[in-house]
Every structure is written in C-alpha cells, then in structure tokens.
Design a protein around this motif. Structure first.
Motif, PDB file in Angstrom:
ATOM      1  N   PRO A 148      65.904  91.779  21.818  1.00  0.00           N
ATOM      2  CA  PRO A 148      66.554  92.398  20.659  1.00  0.00           C
ATOM      3  C   PRO A 148      67.224  91.362  19.769  1.00  0.00           C
ATOM      4  CG  PRO A 148      67.882  92.727  22.631  1.00  0.00           C
ATOM      5  CD  PRO A 148      66.599  92.113  23.085  1.00  0.00           C
ATOM      6  N   LEU A 149      67.422  91.732  18.536  1.00  0.00           N
ATOM      7  CA  LEU A 149      68.133  90.855  17.608  1.00  0.00           C
ATOM      8  C   LEU A 149      69.634  91.006  17.791  1.00  0.00           C
ATOM      9  CD1 LEU A 149      68.149  88.969  15.056  1.00  0.00           C
ATOM     10  CD2 LEU A 149      68.417  91.082  13.724  1.00  0.00           C
ATOM     11  N   ASN A 150      70.324  89.904  17.890  1.00  0.00           N
ATOM     12  CA  ASN A 150      71.780  89.861  17.842  1.00  0.00           C
ATOM     13  C   ASN A 150      72.176  88.426  17.494  1.00  0.00           C
ATOM     14  OD1 ASN A 150      71.945  88.309  20.390  1.00  0.00           O
ATOM     15  ND2 ASN A 150      71.362  90.258  21.365  1.00  0.00           N
ATOM     16  N   ARG A 151      73.451  88.158  17.467  1.00  0.00           N
ATOM     17  CA  ARG A 151      73.916  86.831  17.040  1.00  0.00           C
ATOM     18  C   ARG A 151      73.494  85.719  17.997  1.00  0.00           C
ATOM     19  NH1 ARG A 151      80.218  88.014  16.857  1.00  0.00           N
ATOM     20  NH2 ARG A 151      79.391  89.988  16.052  1.00  0.00           N
ATOM     21  N   ASN A 152      73.059  86.100  19.210  1.00  0.00           N
ATOM     22  CA  ASN A 152      72.631  85.089  20.184  1.00  0.00           C
ATOM     23  C   ASN A 152      71.131  84.822  20.161  1.00  0.00           C
ATOM     24  OD1 ASN A 152      75.291  84.796  21.292  1.00  0.00           O
ATOM     25  ND2 ASN A 152      74.991  86.727  22.388  1.00  0.00           N
ATOM     26  N   THR A 153      70.380  85.619  19.410  1.00  0.00           N
ATOM     27  CA  THR A 153      68.919  85.463  19.430  1.00  0.00           C
ATOM     28  C   THR A 153      68.345  85.047  18.078  1.00  0.00           C
ATOM     29  OG1 THR A 153      68.607  87.839  18.984  1.00  0.00           O
ATOM     30  CG2 THR A 153      68.636  87.127  21.301  1.00  0.00           C
ATOM     31  N   THR A 154      69.185  84.849  17.087  1.00  0.00           N
ATOM     32  CA  THR A 154      68.670  84.434  15.775  1.00  0.00           C
ATOM     33  C   THR A 154      68.020  83.056  15.841  1.00  0.00           C
ATOM     34  OG1 THR A 154      70.847  83.533  15.169  1.00  0.00           O
ATOM     35  CG2 THR A 154      70.370  85.802  14.514  1.00  0.00           C
ATOM     36  N   GLY A 155      68.395  82.264  16.840  1.00  0.00           N
ATOM     37  CA  GLY A 155      67.828  80.926  16.976  1.00  0.00           C
ATOM     38  C   GLY A 155      66.343  80.926  17.310  1.00  0.00           C
ATOM     39  N   VAL A 175      62.756  89.638   8.450  1.00  0.00           N
ATOM     40  CA  VAL A 175      62.977  90.004   9.848  1.00  0.00           C
ATOM     41  C   VAL A 175      62.831  91.514   9.954  1.00  0.00           C
ATOM     42  CG1 VAL A 175      64.725  90.208  11.645  1.00  0.00           C
ATOM     43  CG2 VAL A 175      64.438  88.045  10.450  1.00  0.00           C
ATOM     44  N   CYS A 176      62.085  91.971  10.961  1.00  0.00           N
ATOM     45  CA  CYS A 176      61.864  93.401  11.164  1.00  0.00           C
ATOM     46  C   CYS A 176      62.544  93.825  12.459  1.00  0.00           C
ATOM     47  CB  CYS A 176      60.368  93.702  11.213  1.00  0.00           C
ATOM     48  SG  CYS A 176      59.984  95.470  11.320  1.00  0.00           S
ATOM     49  N   ILE A 177      63.386  94.847  12.386  1.00  0.00           N
ATOM     50  CA  ILE A 177      64.184  95.256  13.533  1.00  0.00           C
ATOM     51  C   ILE A 177      64.020  96.743  13.812  1.00  0.00           C
ATOM     52  CG2 ILE A 177      65.852  93.414  13.161  1.00  0.00           C
ATOM     53  CD1 ILE A 177      67.754  95.465  11.952  1.00  0.00           C
ATOM     54  N   PHE A 178      64.524  97.156  15.002  1.00  0.00           N
ATOM     55  CA  PHE A 178      64.406  98.542  15.432  1.00  0.00           C
ATOM     56  C   PHE A 178      65.782  99.093  15.762  1.00  0.00           C
ATOM     57  CE2 PHE A 178      62.392 101.739  18.495  1.00  0.00           C
ATOM     58  CZ  PHE A 178      61.899 102.526  17.467  1.00  0.00           C
ATOM     59  N   VAL A 207      66.372  83.704   5.595  1.00  0.00           N
ATOM     60  CA  VAL A 207      65.854  85.061   5.591  1.00  0.00           C
ATOM     61  C   VAL A 207      66.332  85.785   4.335  1.00  0.00           C
ATOM     62  CG1 VAL A 207      65.917  87.297   6.771  1.00  0.00           C
ATOM     63  CG2 VAL A 207      65.708  85.187   8.104  1.00  0.00           C
ATOM     64  N   LYS A 208      65.424  86.498   3.703  1.00  0.00           N
ATOM     65  CA  LYS A 208      65.739  87.208   2.463  1.00  0.00           C
ATOM     66  C   LYS A 208      65.645  88.724   2.606  1.00  0.00           C
ATOM     67  CE  LYS A 208      66.015  83.271   0.232  1.00  0.00           C
ATOM     68  NZ  LYS A 208      67.339  82.739  -0.180  1.00  0.00           N
ATOM     69  N   ILE A 209      64.853  89.177   3.587  1.00  0.00           N
ATOM     70  CA  ILE A 209      64.560  90.607   3.725  1.00  0.00           C
ATOM     71  C   ILE A 209      64.800  91.055   5.164  1.00  0.00           C
ATOM     72  CG2 ILE A 209      62.780  92.391   3.541  1.00  0.00           C
ATOM     73  CD1 ILE A 209      61.358  90.507   1.521  1.00  0.00           C
ATOM     74  N   ILE A 210      65.501  92.180   5.325  1.00  0.00           N
ATOM     75  CA  ILE A 210      65.660  92.824   6.626  1.00  0.00           C
ATOM     76  C   ILE A 210      64.959  94.176   6.533  1.00  0.00           C
ATOM     77  CG2 ILE A 210      67.241  93.626   8.406  1.00  0.00           C
ATOM     78  CD1 ILE A 210      67.579  90.699   7.864  1.00  0.00           C
ATOM     79  N   ALA A 211      63.949  94.377   7.355  1.00  0.00           N
ATOM     80  CA  ALA A 211      63.185  95.630   7.338  1.00  0.00           C
ATOM     81  C   ALA A 211      63.423  96.384   8.637  1.00  0.00           C
ATOM     82  CB  ALA A 211      61.697  95.350   7.150  1.00  0.00           C
ATOM     83  N   LEU A 212      63.930  97.597   8.534  1.00  0.00           N
ATOM     84  CA  LEU A 212      64.099  98.452   9.705  1.00  0.00           C
ATOM     85  C   LEU A 212      62.861  99.321   9.831  1.00  0.00           C
ATOM     86  CD1 LEU A 212      67.171  98.370   8.137  1.00  0.00           C
ATOM     87  CD2 LEU A 212      67.733  99.453  10.299  1.00  0.00           C
ATOM     88  N   ARG A 213      62.184  99.262  10.957  1.00  0.00           N
ATOM     89  CA  ARG A 213      60.993 100.087  11.157  1.00  0.00           C
ATOM     90  C   ARG A 213      61.397 101.424  11.795  1.00  0.00           C
ATOM     91  NH1 ARG A 213      60.753  95.814  14.868  1.00  0.00           N
ATOM     92  NH2 ARG A 213      60.486  96.405  17.063  1.00  0.00           N
ATOM     93  N   CYS A 214      62.375 102.058  11.183  1.00  0.00           N
ATOM     94  CA  CYS A 214      62.930 103.325  11.636  1.00  0.00           C
ATOM     95  C   CYS A 214      63.668 103.937  10.456  1.00  0.00           C
ATOM     96  CB  CYS A 214      63.876 103.128  12.820  1.00  0.00           C
ATOM     97  SG  CYS A 214      65.177 101.901  12.531  1.00  0.00           S
TER      98      CYS A 214
END
Length: 332
Positions: free
Chosen positions: A33-40, A48-51, A69-76
C-alpha cells in the motif's frame, strides 16, 4: 509517461494491461500500500494510482510531489483516504472513478440481504453434509417490508431501482431528494424517520466527518428491534463496538458488511494461515446472523473494465492539460 500503482492484485494488472495499449503508458505495479514509508519505491513517475486502503495524507503527498508526481488517480469512488487540501496546496491533480458500475455494488447489497434472510449460505453447507432439515433456516417475505436507503447517489439509486421489484416500501435519505426516484415511488424522509420505520437499512453514502459512525448506540436506539443493516459503502459508517453490543442485545437482527473500519489490515489478503489479531472482526464473525464479505461488492468484469478505462482516460486527459470529460471524476 510512467504510472505507479499501489495495493495491486493480479486482477488489477490484468485489466489495466488489457486497456493500456491505446494510451501507451508505462505501468509499474506494487503490491504494497501507499503511505509515507513506501513512496521511496517509485522513481520518475508522473502519476500514482491508489486504492481504498492506501494512505495519501499530507506527508505522503509532499513526498510524492518532491519526486515529481503530478497526478494522483484513485481507482475507486471514495476519496476519504486522501488529503485534498494538501493536494491542492501542492499543485497535485486528483481524479477518481465516480461511477464504475453502480449496479455491481447494488446487486451485492441485495445478495447480502437475501443471503441473511433466507440463510442460503447455511443451507449450502448443510446439504453438502447431507443435512436436509429446515430448522434454523426460517426467513421472511421481502414483499411489504420497508427498506431505508441512506444515500441516493449512483449506487443508492441503482439499489432502489432493483429492490422495488420485490414490492417493498422504499424510504430514502439524502441531502437533496432525487426527483427521478420520487417519481418511481421512493419517499425521501428525514434520517430519524428512516431509522425508525425501516425493517432493512442499506448504507450507500460516502464517508465524511458528518457520516462517520452514522450507525452508533444513539441511532440504533431509534431503529426497530431486529433491524437488518447492510453496509457496502465505507467501514467507518458503522461504529463496530456499538454494533457488536446491538447484536448481543438482539437490537440488530441481521448485519451484512462488505466493508470494515479496520479492513486495511485484513482485506485483499490471504490470512488463512495466520492468527488474526483483530478481536472485533473475530467477534463479528462469531455471530450466526452476521455476513462479512471482503470488499468484493465492486468485483465484476464490467466494473473492473470501467475502472481501468476511466482511470487511464482521466490520467491521459490531465497529462495533456485537458479538462476531464466526466467532471465528477476530478477532485482537485
């Protein structure tokens, strides 16, 4: 253009790969999952596409912006897991999939109602064990019952339309009454009236500060004894501890949930060989009148196709600097 996908499953890869050819994006998939510890994990990604269970808080968004990163896309459809204010400040464009297949979720809510009522899940297991007795499988007629629908967006509207075929009285609550549903016989009433009159309550509203723990000790006190509650929207709409007490006291006669407050630690994973540390979900699953499914209401071929197409189209349009053709898809 490169897109990084977080919290991906094999079916995510399959559908996005199938529909990416016209766009020609470079797709990079991460199970985590995406969080502040996995952006690396990402590099040279513009999108970036998230759920639903990814965490796009201010700190995470800052790290993504620093990486270009310029775009955050939620696939929900839901977007309670992203800090929209921080995204706007950082100049990030945010899009979602507002209506991928309302019927998929609405039909699953109905399936949960019928399963809990007619106990088909129990009957299936019994017959496989050569037990053909009917004791304990008693249900009730849907015809003539009052069903309350909280939230009449695309999914709530689809649910009302489907359930009307059962001959039920339909009550609904929303900030704005849906004229089309009113013409079909759905009566919009204050939330208190809906809670007091409904035999079955189905939740189809977004999770906001106003709707968090909509089902709690106080609101349950207004409901009929033995009420059925169905939640295919967001886990945070229900105060789990209060609902457990409601089940123990028989105030709640049936509970069907496809979402759960702490689902990010459980759902979309195979934990069959693990000892689950979440005592609340274990307690819920111990009740014979509770049905839990693991956030699968959206899980149809049609829905996954629409999610992939809408997400890729939205990213493409934002990348080109265009306005989204589906305005409800744009959040920031």
């Amino acid at each position: 253009m490169k897109i990084a996908f977080f919290s991906t499953q094999p079916y995510d890869r399959h559908f996005f790969d199938c529909y990416n050819d016209p766009f020609g994006f470079e797709l990079e998939y991460f199970d985590t999952p995406l969080n502040r510890n996995t952006t690396g994990l990402i590099s040279q990604c513009e999108a970036v596409c998230i759920f639903v269970n990814d965490h796009a808080d201010a700190a995470t968004l800052q790290q993504l912006a620093d990486k270009g990163v310029k775009i955050i896309a939620l696939r929900c459809a839901g977007f309670n897991n992203i800090d929209l204010g921080a995204a706007k400040t950082l100049g990030l464009r945010v899009c979602r999939v507002p209506a991928y297949s309302p019927e998929a979720v609405a039909e699953h809510a109905l399936a949960m109602i019928l399963t809990l009522n007619r106990k088909t899940h129990k009957a299936y297991n019994r017959v496989r064990e050569q037990n053909f007795a009917l004791n304990g499988l008693l249900g009730f007629d849907m015809h003539g019952k009052t069903i309350g629908v909280v939230g009449t967006g695309n999914i709530g509207k689809a649910f009302c339309t489907i359930v009307q075929g059962f001959g039920c009285k339909m009550l609904a609550f929303d900030l704005v009454a849906n004229r089309e549903l009113e013409q079909l016989g759905v009566e919009f009433v204050p939330l208190i009236d809906l809670l007091q009159q409904s035999d079955i309550i189905s939740l189809h509203c977004p999770l906001t500060d106003q709707t968090r723990h909509l089902v709690n000790t106080e609101t349950m006190a207004l409901m009929k004894n033995g009420v059925m509650i169905i939640n295919t929207s967001r886990g945070g709409l229900i105060d789990t501890a209060s609902v457990i007490e409601g089940l123990k006291s028989c105030k709640i006669g049936y509970l069907g949930i496809d979402v759960y407050e702490q689902e990010e630690k459980l759902f979309f994973r195979d934990l069959s060989d693990d000892i689950i540390q979440d005592d609340m979900i274990q307690r819920l699953m111990s009740f014979p009148n509770v049905l839990v499914t693991a956030h699968q209401a959206f899980f149809t071929k049609e829905a996954l196709t629409q999610i992939a197409l809408t997400t890729l189209k939205s990213i493409d349009e934002l990348h080109r600097g265009n306005n989204l053709t589906q305005k409800a898809a744009l959040l920031v």
